[in-house]
Motif scaffolding. Sequence first.
Motif, PDB file in Angstrom:
ATOM      1  N   UNK A  40       0.837  -1.200   0.000  1.00 18.86           N
ATOM      2  CA  UNK A  40       0.000   0.000   0.000  1.00 18.86           C
ATOM      3  C   UNK A  40       0.871   1.250   0.000  1.00 18.86           C
ATOM      4  N   UNK A  41       1.921   1.260   0.819  1.00 14.11           N
ATOM      5  CA  UNK A  41       2.806   2.421   0.885  1.00 14.11           C
ATOM      6  C   UNK A  41       3.465   2.682  -0.466  1.00 14.11           C
ATOM      7  N   UNK A  42       3.894   1.629  -1.159  1.00  9.90           N
ATOM      8  CA  UNK A  42       4.520   1.806  -2.472  1.00  9.90           C
ATOM      9  C   UNK A  42       3.570   2.494  -3.444  1.00  9.90           C
ATOM     10  N   UNK A  43       2.338   2.005  -3.485  1.00 12.10           N
ATOM     11  CA  UNK A  43       1.357   2.560  -4.405  1.00 12.10           C
ATOM     12  C   UNK A  43       1.087   4.029  -4.100  1.00 12.10           C
ATOM     13  N   UNK A  44       0.940   4.346  -2.808  1.00 12.59           N
ATOM     14  CA  UNK A  44       0.651   5.723  -2.413  1.00 12.59           C
ATOM     15  C   UNK A  44       1.833   6.639  -2.735  1.00 12.59           C
ATOM     16  N   UNK A  45       3.057   6.172  -2.518  1.00 18.95           N
ATOM     17  CA  UNK A  45       4.230   6.976  -2.833  1.00 18.95           C
ATOM     18  C   UNK A  45       4.274   7.323  -4.325  1.00 18.95           C
ATOM     19  N   UNK A  46       3.987   6.348  -5.173  1.00 23.24           N
ATOM     20  CA  UNK A  46       3.988   6.604  -6.613  1.00 23.24           C
ATOM     21  C   UNK A  46       2.858   7.553  -6.991  1.00 23.24           C
ATOM     22  N   UNK A  47       1.678   7.358  -6.381  1.00 23.13           N
ATOM     23  CA  UNK A  47       0.566   8.266  -6.656  1.00 23.13           C
ATOM     24  C   UNK A  47       0.897   9.691  -6.211  1.00 23.13           C
ATOM     25  N   UNK A  48       1.743   9.793  -5.180  1.00 20.64           N
ATOM     26  CA  UNK A  48       2.121  11.100  -4.667  1.00 20.64           C
ATOM     27  C   UNK A  48       3.267  11.755  -5.406  1.00 20.64           C
ATOM     28  N   UNK A  49       3.722  11.134  -6.502  1.00 21.21           N
ATOM     29  CA  UNK A  49       4.718  11.771  -7.352  1.00 21.21           C
ATOM     30  C   UNK A  49       6.131  11.249  -7.236  1.00 21.21           C
ATOM     31  N   UNK A  50       6.370  10.197  -6.444  1.00 19.36           N
ATOM     32  CA  UNK A  50       7.710   9.629  -6.368  1.00 19.36           C
ATOM     33  C   UNK A  50       8.129   9.129  -7.751  1.00 19.36           C
ATOM     34  N   UNK A  51       9.296   9.552  -8.204  1.00 20.71           N
ATOM     35  CA  UNK A  51       9.781   9.213  -9.552  1.00 20.71           C
ATOM     36  C   UNK A  51      10.935   8.230  -9.454  1.00 20.71           C
TER      37      UNK A  51
END
Length: 343
Positions: free
Chosen positions: A298-309
């Motif tokens: 879940x954390x991975x998905x949220x980080x990517x949704x939050x703009x982590x490149x």
Amino acid sequence: MKALVKLTAEPGLRLTDVPEPETGPGDVLIKVLRTGICGTDLHIRAWDGWARQAVEAPRVLGHEFVGEVASVGADVQDIAVGDLVSGEGHLVCGKCRNCLAGRRHLCRSTVGLGVGRDGAFAEYVALPASNVWVHRAPVDLDIAAIFDPFGNAVHTALTFPLVGEDVLITGAGPIGIMAAAVARHAGARNVAITDVSPDRLEIARKVGATLALDVSAPGTGIAEAQRRLGLKEGFDIGLEMSGRPEAMRDMVDNMTHGGRIAMLGLPATEFAVDWAKIVTSMITVKGIYGREMYETWYAMTVLLEGGLDLAPVITGSYGYEDFDTAFDEAAKATGGKIILNWA
């Protein structure tokens, strides 16, 4: 189907035809689209001491992947044909104390995909539905293929609170680089990363590391990182990603009192550390293995949704037929993640 197989107990891999995996009522059959090459795969290809005791040939390799659901068993719910999925590569017993308590990442009877059972370097892979992660949000296929190592980075980096902290990462392999990206994204004040590969350190700078330091040159140890960042008392958080004795010792020497170290790097042999310093400096050391199921996902998905490149971490892509070239590049240990395309 085509698969990349450790066919015999000797160095090398073979691209060959194998039967499609069998599935039961609780399983999901996945058409593989992309896979990532892991250090584990390199060990198995080289057939080193670890591989000889951990793997029984023949074995289909691979545990980092993304694919499309081809079929689901009769008992499977909430996963549909056509879903884009990755997989948790640690298959647990479901019966031990930790599994029953919801701490599945601590199962003592874990079986590794591509190590203890046939893996994802193939046109199709089968997994229990409980090990399948459906990508509900849009995600680049190359990034989805490396959710497994990305999860290692997230699990390690988020073990301790990071907001406003000074973070030290020893080891700028792909997981260390991803951990640097996560730490900056999560609010660390400074993120210093050390390695001996200029190319990997440059990738770390691209993902936001405050300081990327080549420690192979004289006078460029972690104390120099402290000096360049203007730290007076040492680093607050340490993420040990290299498995190197000298890195761990140097990290301990440069932690603030009460500092916290998350250790993912797996040493090849036992080594000594200054336990007196760990005690008198009240340093916490926590071992990290794999991902928390499924909080890390879940954390991975949220980080990517939050703009982590994470795009800079992908430095090579090959068709699966060119696996030898891809493995050779990965074995150089100078770049990021290498992708095999099975589409």
